[in-house]
Design a protein around this motif. Sequence first.
Motif, PDB file in Angstrom:
ATOM      1  N   ARG A 133      14.192  16.226   2.570  1.00 28.32           N
ATOM      2  CA  ARG A 133      15.557  15.740   2.749  1.00 28.32           C
ATOM      3  C   ARG A 133      16.148  15.509   1.367  1.00 28.32           C
ATOM      4  NH1 ARG A 133      14.718  17.457   6.921  1.00 28.32           N
ATOM      5  NH2 ARG A 133      14.897  16.555   9.008  1.00 28.32           N
ATOM      6  N   THR A 134      17.345  16.041   1.157  1.00 28.80           N
ATOM      7  CA  THR A 134      17.971  15.954  -0.164  1.00 28.80           C
ATOM      8  C   THR A 134      18.466  14.538  -0.443  1.00 28.80           C
ATOM      9  OG1 THR A 134      18.709  18.236   0.132  1.00 28.80           O
ATOM     10  CG2 THR A 134      19.722  16.987  -1.658  1.00 28.80           C
ATOM     11  N   ASP A 293      11.194  12.953   5.004  1.00 27.57           N
ATOM     12  CA  ASP A 293      11.978  12.378   6.102  1.00 27.57           C
ATOM     13  C   ASP A 293      11.334  11.123   6.677  1.00 27.57           C
ATOM     14  OD1 ASP A 293       9.805  13.596   7.197  1.00 27.57           O
ATOM     15  OD2 ASP A 293      10.906  14.791   8.673  1.00 27.57           O
ATOM     16  N   THR A 337      26.167  19.805   1.568  1.00 26.47           N
ATOM     17  CA  THR A 337      25.312  20.494   2.538  1.00 26.47           C
ATOM     18  C   THR A 337      26.131  21.365   3.485  1.00 26.47           C
ATOM     19  OG1 THR A 337      25.396  18.542   3.945  1.00 26.47           O
ATOM     20  CG2 THR A 337      23.504  18.770   2.501  1.00 26.47           C
ATOM     21  N   PRO A 345      19.075  19.333   4.507  1.00 26.46           N
ATOM     22  CA  PRO A 345      19.957  18.238   4.936  1.00 26.46           C
ATOM     23  C   PRO A 345      19.773  17.006   4.053  1.00 26.46           C
ATOM     24  CG  PRO A 345      18.758  19.184   6.802  1.00 26.46           C
ATOM     25  CD  PRO A 345      18.159  19.763   5.565  1.00 26.46           C
ATOM     26  N   HIS A 347      19.192  13.145   3.179  1.00 23.74           N
ATOM     27  CA  HIS A 347      18.404  12.056   3.769  1.00 23.74           C
ATOM     28  C   HIS A 347      19.354  10.991   4.329  1.00 23.74           C
ATOM     29  CE1 HIS A 347      15.545   8.754   4.170  1.00 23.74           C
ATOM     30  NE2 HIS A 347      14.568   9.635   4.008  1.00 23.74           N
TER      31      HIS A 347
END
Length: 540
Positions: A133-134, A293, A337, A345, A347
């Motif tokens: 998760r970015t 995640d 995104t 996606p 975070h």
Amino acid sequence: MAAFKTPLRFFNDIDSVSKLGLLSLGLASATLLVFVSFNFINRFSGTKLTLVAGDEKGESYIISKAIEEVVERKSNIQIDVVATGGTKENLEKLEKGEADLATAQADVITEEINIIRNRNPQLSEPQLQVAERTVVILYKDLFQLVVRDANIKKFVQLKGKTISLPAKGGQYESFKQVAKHFGLSEKDLKITGLDSNGKSNPAYNDGLADKDFLGKKADALFRVRALGNRSISALVQKSSGRLVAIEQAEAMKILHPALESAIIPEGAYGGNLPIPETDIATVAVSRLLLASDKVDKDVIQEITQIIFENRREIANAVSPNHPEVKPLVATISQPNTTNSSGIPPIHPGAIAFYEQSQPSFIQEHADYVALLLTVVLLIFSWLRQIKIWIEGRKKNEADEYIESAIKLMNKSLGDVVFRQQLLDEAFNAAAKALIQERISQESFRTFNEAYKTTREALEREAKFDIENIEKNQRELAAKYIKEVVELLNYDMQNKDLLQQKIDVILREVAQRLIADEISEESFRTFIEAYKTTRDAIERN
């Protein structure tokens, strides 16, 4: 023991509903106490995270160490930064749960997501099971190709050449993407990081690759590094190395959305004799800070907030041995995104920070909102002024009707009947104005009070006048009756003269009757006196 029995006896004495209430209250209190205690302990004991960040000499590792220092100083979160072989290894550790945070090239992550998508084409975007998760975009990495042979001017001319490059990590994956785009396979190239069997040599790193290039064991060297990287600067300044353009970035983006067009500007690695001599086209890719995640949302939100609110401190925390890395901290940015961005996606914790830091609709459109409010206030003021003006006109017209009604009490304006006619006309005019909404109902009610008052005054005046007239008529009739009766006292010898006088009085009274100066009733009384007197005169 007795003290213990007393509460129990009290508990047994109360009704069942109260018992249930007390038990529920006790359970809720205990749950709240446990929750508060857990958060208190968790808050002050701190959270420990592992951040895998690539090669120790790489920009992502250096920035990660600076982030570690500032985050630990600003919170109870402890971060352990670990050096690795690059993006590929970082993602593997993140997937296996051996790391909580990782730095990675966006294009390598995109390839992994594409592999998962190809294996499970029926999965929708939210269902893709990826651990990454970015959190933030740390900086932009540039694809940089350094060659020794002056005849190599394009990437495609590397065919048959030896490339100094570790055969592992995201850097190697990026090289293969570019080579594939230009129609080159691993058979067309010799990679120094591969052994004689074509397998990756895990001990081969960027440092050994630099030595092979400087030792003329390789024709070219490929790096995915930020602009101004120290090792690349040394290669192009201390050897005969030249930077070669890597073109067609937009075409590569079709299959690899994370790739972007970029320029290595003239003089980026030297200004006196500019290196490179002209602007060079190349490919850029975002270097991301990722989180598993499974990491708590609140923890990531706090880390994201610390990074964005303390970028100056992070830059100051960068090792003095790497001044070229400090400017990269200023490029830390919020990820985008969209479907074309090619990154995982965001975070949920990072989203929580970005949403609270984003301006509200009113803040974002403050100028338009202020203009709209100004226009609304102006319109409201205009409408209010128009309303006041209309109400003022209504009040003024109503005041005129009220004033005209009150003035009719003045006797100098004419007799009572005339003034009563004028009052009725004023009432009809006011009623018509009410129907046409020229005056308000409240103003009409006020006028009606004035009308009633004036009407009553005029009626009293009329009654008083009638009483005075009747009184005067009675007095006048009595006067003539007295004159007729007094004729009996005269000498009866001259009857003709007396009859003439009484007839004169009769004619005068008749004229008074015609002139309404004597009432009919008074006239009849006079006639009775007249007849009696005349008969008396005739008898004598």
